[in-house]
Design a protein around this motif. Structure first.
Motif, mmCIF file in Angstrom:
data_model
loop_
_atom_site.group_PDB
_atom_site.id
_atom_site.type_symbol
_atom_site.label_atom_id
_atom_site.label_comp_id
_atom_site.label_asym_id
_atom_site.label_seq_id
_atom_site.Cartn_x
_atom_site.Cartn_y
_atom_site.Cartn_z
ATOM 1 N N VAL A 15 -117.610 53.582 -51.225
ATOM 2 C CA VAL A 15 -116.157 53.804 -51.604
ATOM 3 C C VAL A 15 -116.361 54.295 -53.208
ATOM 4 N N GLY A 28 -112.867 48.272 -46.969
ATOM 5 C CA GLY A 28 -112.686 49.519 -47.392
ATOM 6 C C GLY A 28 -112.164 50.079 -48.019
ATOM 7 N N GLU A 29 -110.792 49.065 -48.134
ATOM 8 C CA GLU A 29 -109.582 48.660 -49.294
ATOM 9 C C GLU A 29 -110.185 48.709 -51.085
ATOM 10 N N VAL A 57 -113.277 46.324 -53.272
ATOM 11 C CA VAL A 57 -113.231 46.799 -51.902
ATOM 12 C C VAL A 57 -113.145 45.767 -51.130
#
Length: 127
Positions: free
Chosen positions: A106, A38-39, A35
């Motif tokens: 996440v 946030g991706e 991550v």
């Protein structure tokens, strides 16, 4: 096996490989997600990583970006996740000497989606 033995001597239970270009590839028996901002990201199959079933399902069920990036990007990631048929979705606590939040936010969401969807895989076909 040599890389895994080296990792175990250092207190780890997995080792991660790069491809010949120095991009993240895979673990000894896992696919790797990480991550950044946030991706959720994972190497493309062009990296040479195993096209794992759990990898594909997590991408289908949760999403993520397939991208080839230097191993250093994953090493500096906010979260790292290992996936395999024996581990399911597992947060990484440490990358070399760097402590990581595991599971991070996440990773927690990915684990929740996995737990919700996994029973679909366990249904027995009717005859």
């Amino acid at each position: 096996m040599v890389a895994l033995a080296h990792a175990r001597r250092r207190g780890a239970d997995e080792a991660v490989f790069s491809d010949v270009a120095g991009h993240l590839c895979e673990g000894t028996s896992t696919n790797v997600f990480y991550v950044v901002g946030g991706e959720l990201r994972t190497p493309t199959l062009a990296s040479g990583c195993l096209p794992g079933v759990t990898r594909r399902l997590l991408l289908d069920w949760f999403g993520g970006t397939e991208v080839d990036e230097p191993l250093a990007v994953a090493a500096a990631a906010d979260e790292v996740i290992l996936v395999s048929t024996t581990r399911d979705v597992q947060g990484v606590h440490r990358w070399d000497d760097r402590e990581l939040p595991a599971p991070g936010p996440v990773t927690r969401r990915a684990m929740d989606v996995w737990r919700q969807r996994e029973p679909e895989l366990l249904t027995t076909p009717t005859m």
